[in-house]
Design an enzyme around this catalytic site. Structure first.
Site, PDB file in Angstrom:
ATOM      1  N   GLY A  98      -2.001   0.954  22.879  1.00 39.69           N
ATOM      2  CA  GLY A  98      -3.320   1.806  22.832  1.00 39.69           C
ATOM      3  C   GLY A  98      -2.759   3.330  22.907  1.00 39.69           C
ATOM      4  O   GLY A  98      -3.416   4.509  22.773  1.00 39.69           O
ATOM      5  N   PHE A 108     -14.204  -0.514  16.338  1.00 36.80           N
ATOM      6  CA  PHE A 108     -14.471  -0.239  17.650  1.00 36.80           C
ATOM      7  C   PHE A 108     -16.049  -0.053  17.949  1.00 36.80           C
ATOM      8  O   PHE A 108     -16.737  -0.443  18.727  1.00 36.80           O
ATOM      9  CB  PHE A 108     -13.788   1.237  18.238  1.00 36.80           C
ATOM     10  CG  PHE A 108     -12.326   1.125  18.514  1.00 36.80           C
ATOM     11  CD1 PHE A 108     -11.792  -0.268  18.332  1.00 36.80           C
ATOM     12  CD2 PHE A 108     -11.554   2.041  19.031  1.00 36.80           C
ATOM     13  CE1 PHE A 108     -10.501  -0.432  18.739  1.00 36.80           C
ATOM     14  CE2 PHE A 108     -10.332   1.936  19.357  1.00 36.80           C
ATOM     15  CZ  PHE A 108      -9.562   0.707  19.213  1.00 36.80           C
ATOM     16  N   GLU A 151       4.047   1.876  -0.575  1.00 41.29           N
ATOM     17  CA  GLU A 151       4.972   2.046  -1.597  1.00 41.29           C
ATOM     18  C   GLU A 151       4.163   2.146  -3.194  1.00 41.29           C
ATOM     19  O   GLU A 151       4.724   2.833  -3.932  1.00 41.29           O
ATOM     20  CB  GLU A 151       5.997   0.854  -1.853  1.00 41.29           C
ATOM     21  CG  GLU A 151       7.109   0.848  -0.590  1.00 41.29           C
ATOM     22  CD  GLU A 151       8.054   2.098  -0.656  1.00 41.29           C
ATOM     23  OE1 GLU A 151       7.983   2.868  -1.144  1.00 41.29           O
ATOM     24  OE2 GLU A 151       9.238   1.901   0.245  1.00 41.29           O
ATOM     25  N   GLY A 152       2.847   1.226  -3.035  1.00 44.33           N
ATOM     26  CA  GLY A 152       2.352   1.745  -4.334  1.00 44.33           C
ATOM     27  C   GLY A 152       1.906   2.973  -4.444  1.00 44.33           C
ATOM     28  O   GLY A 152       1.823   3.446  -5.493  1.00 44.33           O
ATOM     29  N   ARG A 174     -10.838  -1.142   9.669  1.00 39.49           N
ATOM     30  CA  ARG A 174     -10.138  -0.051  10.386  1.00 39.49           C
ATOM     31  C   ARG A 174     -10.530   0.375  11.780  1.00 39.49           C
ATOM     32  O   ARG A 174     -11.657  -0.094  12.287  1.00 39.49           O
ATOM     33  CB  ARG A 174     -10.513   1.209   9.320  1.00 39.49           C
ATOM     34  CG  ARG A 174      -9.661   1.188   8.185  1.00 39.49           C
ATOM     35  CD  ARG A 174      -9.426   2.072   7.164  1.00 39.49           C
ATOM     36  NE  ARG A 174     -10.570   1.794   6.344  1.00 39.49           N
ATOM     37  CZ  ARG A 174     -10.999   2.566   5.199  1.00 39.49           C
ATOM     38  NH1 ARG A 174     -10.070   3.737   4.856  1.00 39.49           N
ATOM     39  NH2 ARG A 174     -11.861   2.276   4.634  1.00 39.49           N
ATOM     40  N   GLN A 229       2.637   7.511  15.528  1.00 36.78           N
ATOM     41  CA  GLN A 229       2.046   8.770  15.653  1.00 36.78           C
ATOM     42  C   GLN A 229       1.486   9.203  14.289  1.00 36.78           C
ATOM     43  O   GLN A 229       2.361   9.039  13.215  1.00 36.78           O
ATOM     44  CB  GLN A 229       2.633   9.949  16.248  1.00 36.78           C
ATOM     45  CG  GLN A 229       4.141   9.727  15.891  1.00 36.78           C
ATOM     46  CD  GLN A 229       5.181  10.811  16.559  1.00 36.78           C
ATOM     47  OE1 GLN A 229       4.706  11.456  17.503  1.00 36.78           O
ATOM     48  NE2 GLN A 229       6.271  11.182  15.983  1.00 36.78           N
ATOM     49  N   TYR A 289       0.831  -1.291   0.067  1.00 36.43           N
ATOM     50  CA  TYR A 289      -0.043   0.075   0.196  1.00 36.43           C
ATOM     51  C   TYR A 289       1.030   1.223  -0.151  1.00 36.43           C
ATOM     52  O   TYR A 289       0.853   2.164  -0.943  1.00 36.43           O
ATOM     53  CB  TYR A 289      -0.966  -0.011   1.147  1.00 36.43           C
ATOM     54  CG  TYR A 289      -1.773   1.213   1.224  1.00 36.43           C
ATOM     55  CD1 TYR A 289      -2.974   1.238   0.577  1.00 36.43           C
ATOM     56  CD2 TYR A 289      -1.884   2.251   2.148  1.00 36.43           C
ATOM     57  CE1 TYR A 289      -4.071   2.044   0.514  1.00 36.43           C
ATOM     58  CE2 TYR A 289      -2.734   3.018   2.454  1.00 36.43           C
ATOM     59  CZ  TYR A 289      -3.886   3.210   1.538  1.00 36.43           C
ATOM     60  OH  TYR A 289      -4.698   4.206   1.603  1.00 36.43           O
TER      61      TYR A 289
HETATM   62  P1  NAD Z   1     -12.473   1.541   0.113  1.00 38.13           P
HETATM   63  O1  NAD Z   1     -12.184   0.264   0.336  1.00 38.13           O
HETATM   64  O2  NAD Z   1     -14.106   1.802   0.844  1.00 38.13           O
HETATM   65  O3  NAD Z   1     -12.889   2.044  -1.379  1.00 38.13           O
HETATM   66  C1  NAD Z   1     -11.916   1.695  -2.406  1.00 38.13           C
HETATM   67  C2  NAD Z   1     -12.829   1.391  -3.605  1.00 38.13           C
HETATM   68  O4  NAD Z   1     -11.826   0.999  -4.727  1.00 38.13           O
HETATM   69  C3  NAD Z   1     -13.744   0.090  -3.419  1.00 38.13           C
HETATM   70  O5  NAD Z   1     -14.841   0.457  -3.924  1.00 38.13           O
HETATM   71  C4  NAD Z   1     -13.053  -0.950  -4.275  1.00 38.13           C
HETATM   72  O6  NAD Z   1     -13.904  -1.841  -4.602  1.00 38.13           O
HETATM   73  C5  NAD Z   1     -12.478  -0.155  -5.207  1.00 38.13           C
HETATM   74  N1  NAD Z   1     -11.221  -1.032  -5.973  1.00 38.13           N
HETATM   75  C6  NAD Z   1     -10.437  -1.268  -5.348  1.00 38.13           C
HETATM   76  N2  NAD Z   1      -9.332  -2.042  -6.279  1.00 38.13           N
HETATM   77  C7  NAD Z   1      -9.835  -1.741  -7.428  1.00 38.13           C
HETATM   78  C8  NAD Z   1      -9.696  -2.018  -8.798  1.00 38.13           C
HETATM   79  N3  NAD Z   1      -8.468  -2.766  -8.986  1.00 38.13           N
HETATM   80  N4  NAD Z   1     -10.276  -1.428  -9.904  1.00 38.13           N
HETATM   81  C9  NAD Z   1     -11.615  -0.670  -9.472  1.00 38.13           C
HETATM   82  N5  NAD Z   1     -12.034  -0.359  -8.463  1.00 38.13           N
HETATM   83  C10 NAD Z   1     -11.189  -0.781  -7.322  1.00 38.13           C
HETATM   84  O7  NAD Z   1     -11.450   2.844   0.742  1.00 38.13           O
HETATM   85  P2  NAD Z   1     -11.730   4.226   0.880  1.00 38.13           P
HETATM   86  O8  NAD Z   1     -11.726   4.711   2.321  1.00 38.13           O
HETATM   87  O9  NAD Z   1     -13.070   4.776   0.531  1.00 38.13           O
HETATM   88  O10 NAD Z   1     -10.445   4.868   0.236  1.00 38.13           O
HETATM   89  C11 NAD Z   1     -10.903   5.638  -1.139  1.00 38.13           C
HETATM   90  C12 NAD Z   1      -9.296   5.826  -1.507  1.00 38.13           C
HETATM   91  O11 NAD Z   1      -8.945   7.005  -0.711  1.00 38.13           O
HETATM   92  C13 NAD Z   1      -8.251   4.810  -1.542  1.00 38.13           C
HETATM   93  O12 NAD Z   1      -7.332   5.240  -2.716  1.00 38.13           O
HETATM   94  C14 NAD Z   1      -7.573   4.841  -0.138  1.00 38.13           C
HETATM   95  O13 NAD Z   1      -6.066   4.699  -0.339  1.00 38.13           O
HETATM   96  C15 NAD Z   1      -7.628   6.621  -0.117  1.00 38.13           C
HETATM   97  N6  NAD Z   1      -7.330   6.767   1.397  1.00 38.13           N
HETATM   98  C16 NAD Z   1      -8.460   6.907   2.246  1.00 38.13           C
HETATM   99  C17 NAD Z   1      -8.379   6.910   3.455  1.00 38.13           C
HETATM  100  C18 NAD Z   1      -9.415   6.768   4.401  1.00 38.13           C
HETATM  101  O14 NAD Z   1      -9.078   7.067   5.809  1.00 38.13           O
HETATM  102  N7  NAD Z   1     -10.562   6.434   4.381  1.00 38.13           N
HETATM  103  C19 NAD Z   1      -7.138   7.257   3.853  1.00 38.13           C
HETATM  104  C20 NAD Z   1      -5.971   7.760   3.051  1.00 38.13           C
HETATM  105  C21 NAD Z   1      -6.189   7.299   1.625  1.00 38.13           C
HETATM  106  N1  UDP Z   2      -6.224  -0.603  15.599  1.00 32.11           N
HETATM  107  C1  UDP Z   2      -6.739  -0.990  16.629  1.00 32.11           C
HETATM  108  N2  UDP Z   2      -7.721  -1.970  16.755  1.00 32.11           N
HETATM  109  C2  UDP Z   2      -8.338  -2.342  15.685  1.00 32.11           C
HETATM  110  C3  UDP Z   2      -7.989  -1.785  14.535  1.00 32.11           C
HETATM  111  C4  UDP Z   2      -7.130  -0.944  14.544  1.00 32.11           C
HETATM  112  O1  UDP Z   2      -6.106  -0.745  18.193  1.00 32.11           O
HETATM  113  O2  UDP Z   2      -9.430  -2.987  15.791  1.00 32.11           O
HETATM  114  C5  UDP Z   2      -5.192   0.545  15.617  1.00 32.11           C
HETATM  115  C6  UDP Z   2      -3.963   0.136  14.666  1.00 32.11           C
HETATM  116  O3  UDP Z   2      -3.263  -0.838  15.165  1.00 32.11           O
HETATM  117  C7  UDP Z   2      -3.591   1.560  14.358  1.00 32.11           C
HETATM  118  C8  UDP Z   2      -4.745   2.459  14.491  1.00 32.11           C
HETATM  119  O4  UDP Z   2      -5.716   1.831  15.178  1.00 32.11           O
HETATM  120  O5  UDP Z   2      -2.636   1.959  15.126  1.00 32.11           O
HETATM  121  C9  UDP Z   2      -5.457   2.952  13.318  1.00 32.11           C
HETATM  122  O6  UDP Z   2      -5.715   1.771  12.672  1.00 32.11           O
HETATM  123  P1  UDP Z   2      -6.388   1.870  11.053  1.00 32.11           P
HETATM  124  O7  UDP Z   2      -6.163   0.232  10.363  1.00 32.11           O
HETATM  125  O8  UDP Z   2      -7.805   2.270  10.991  1.00 32.11           O
HETATM  126  O9  UDP Z   2      -5.564   2.825  10.137  1.00 32.11           O
HETATM  127  P2  UDP Z   2      -3.897   3.052   9.632  1.00 32.11           P
HETATM  128  O10 UDP Z   2      -3.168   1.913  10.683  1.00 32.11           O
HETATM  129  O11 UDP Z   2      -3.958   2.847   8.427  1.00 32.11           O
HETATM  130  O12 UDP Z   2      -4.028   4.098  10.157  1.00 32.11           O
END
Ligand code: NAD
Ligand code: UDP
Ligand code: UDP
Length: 312
Positions: free
Chosen positions: A206, A190, A146-147, A185, A275, A144
């Site tokens: 935590g 929670f 690096e992608g 997530r 953090q 994720y």
């Molecule tokens: P999500 O998983 O709910 O939505 C991602 C959507 O992309 C899904 O509908 C999934 O089916 C679709 N998808 C996945 N692979 C695909 C592919 N190969 N071709 C076509 N569709 C594909 O996640 P989200 O929270 O809505 O995130 C949306 C975007 O925002 C993502 O790119 C994510 O990396 C970015 N983002 C989200 C957050 C967040 O906290 N929600 C934070 C940082 C970045």
């Molecule tokens: N986390 C947690 N309990 C859960 C799911 C996640 O304590 O059931 C923690 C996780 O280890 C991280 C933070 O909550 O420290 C945020 O995790 P999330 O997967 O939502 O997002 P990201 O780590 O990608 O910021």
């Protein structure tokens, strides 16, 4: 009428974005392969005359005619993006190449949903856009992180090499209605655990922090970024700077939900950032944007959504 392509439009953020674009009078093409997204998220839009849904995987070429592209396709939860890590990298990298190739051919402005994960486990706090990050290139989160970093590289190379009109948003943790109940997530975990009276699973002690932005604020920021001056490419941090520990988050959710759920501690996943908090000065200055929704208010909305979902 402007035609807008939203990849990942059936996901959490994508479905809210499609909805807001339709409300604003755009013609919306939602492209999704339903890896983590669902038809239920966009069901209410399907009958709209200016909403179109295409089941398609962005790792394959796509030939359509639109004016602007929001590239959101990519699983965002660690549980989901680690399930098929090769596909995650392909979605970020091949997906970006295809959408950039499309944008180049049709001369469309294109916005990339990048992530705070490009900063990895950061030594700079709060994170500013000029920080290059600390990312493990070979760990379980790397597909994720690096992608998404490679996708940013591609966006800036297409911009420099082909003069493409690009926008790069570094999105920090965002939450709200339409997160999948099994998304994995922290907020959805929670809330669902508290509502079911199950143990609240805190990973590690935590004390790690995150800063949570409510979905409506994030969509407003993405729309403003898309509409910003051509010379502003980003990358720009989008998120809510209010930082909380996971223990504080669990306690807040428990208080709001009530009931008898108890907190339990589980091992911390590998490479979990300690953090995270955005410096949003750039977004304030360039987009005139700052989040409006307080964590407690956003959590109340989210809890209400999951309550209705779990009952149905
Ligand atoms: P999500 O998983 O709910 O939505 C991602 C959507 O992309 C899904 O509908 C999934 O089916 C679709 N998808 C996945 N692979 C695909 C592919 N190969 N071709 C076509 N569709 C594909 O996640 P989200 O929270 O809505 O995130 C949306 C975007 O925002 C993502 O790119 C994510 O990396 C970015 N983002 C989200 C957050 C967040 O906290 N929600 C934070 C940082 C970045
Ligand atoms: N986390 C947690 N309990 C859960 C799911 C996640 O304590 O059931 C923690 C996780 O280890 C991280 C933070 O909550 O420290 C945020 O995790 P999330 O997967 O939502 O997002 P990201 O780590 O990608 O910021
Ligand atoms: N592409 C696409 N739709 C288009 C134009 C291109 O999906 O309308 C894909 C195409 O398959 C190619 C990628 O975008 O692999 C990159 O396109 P670009 O023109 O930059 O590179 P090239 O075709 O020269 O490899």
């Amino acid at each position: 009428m402007q035609r807008i392509l939203v990849t990942g439009g059936a996901g959490f953020l994508g479905s809210h974005l499609c909805e807001r674009l339709i409300q604003r009078g755009y013609d919306v093409l939602c492209v999704d392969n339903f890896f983590t997204g669902t038809k239920a998220n966009i069901f209410h839009l399907l009958a709209h005359p200016y909403f179109e849904l295409l089941r398609h995987d962005v790792t394959f070429p796509l030939y359509v005619e639109v004016d602007r592209i929001f590239n959101l396709a990519c699983p965002a939860s660690p549980v989901h993006y680690q399930r098929d890590p090769v596909q995650t990298t392909k979605t970020s990298v091949h997906g970006a190449i295809n959408m950039l190739g499309l944008a180049k051919r049709i001369k469309a402005r294109i916005l990339q949903a990048s992530t705070s994960e490009v900063y990895g486990d950061p030594e700079v706090h709060p994170q500013t856009e000029d920080y290059w990050g600390r990312v493990n290139p070979i760990g379980p989160r790397s597909c994720y992180d690096e992608g998404k970093r490679c996708a940013e590289t591609l966006f800036f190379d297409y911009h420099r090499q082909h003069n493409l009109d690009i926008k790069v948003a570094r999105i920090f943790n965002t939450y709200g209605p339409r997160m999948h109940p099994n998304d994995g997530r922290v907020v959805s975990n929670f809330v669902v655990q508290a509502l079911r009276g199950e143990d609240i699973t805190i990973f590690g002690d935590g004390q790690q922090t995150r800063s949570f932005c409510y979905v409506d604020d994030m969509i407003e920021a993405l729309l403003r970024l898309m509409d910003s001056d051509k010379d502003f490419t980003g990358p720009v941090n989008l998120g809510n700077p209010q930082e909380v520990t996971m223990l504080e988050l669990a306690e807040k959710i428990l208080k709001l939900v009530g009931g008898k759920a108890k907190i339990t501690f589980r091992p911390l996943p590998k490479d979990d950032p300690k953090q995270r908090k955005p410096d949003i000065t750039l977004a304030r200055v360039k987009l005139g944007w700052a989040p409006q929704v307080e964590l407690e208010d956003g959590l109340r909305e989210t809890i209400g959504y999951f309550k209705r979902l779990l009952k149905s």
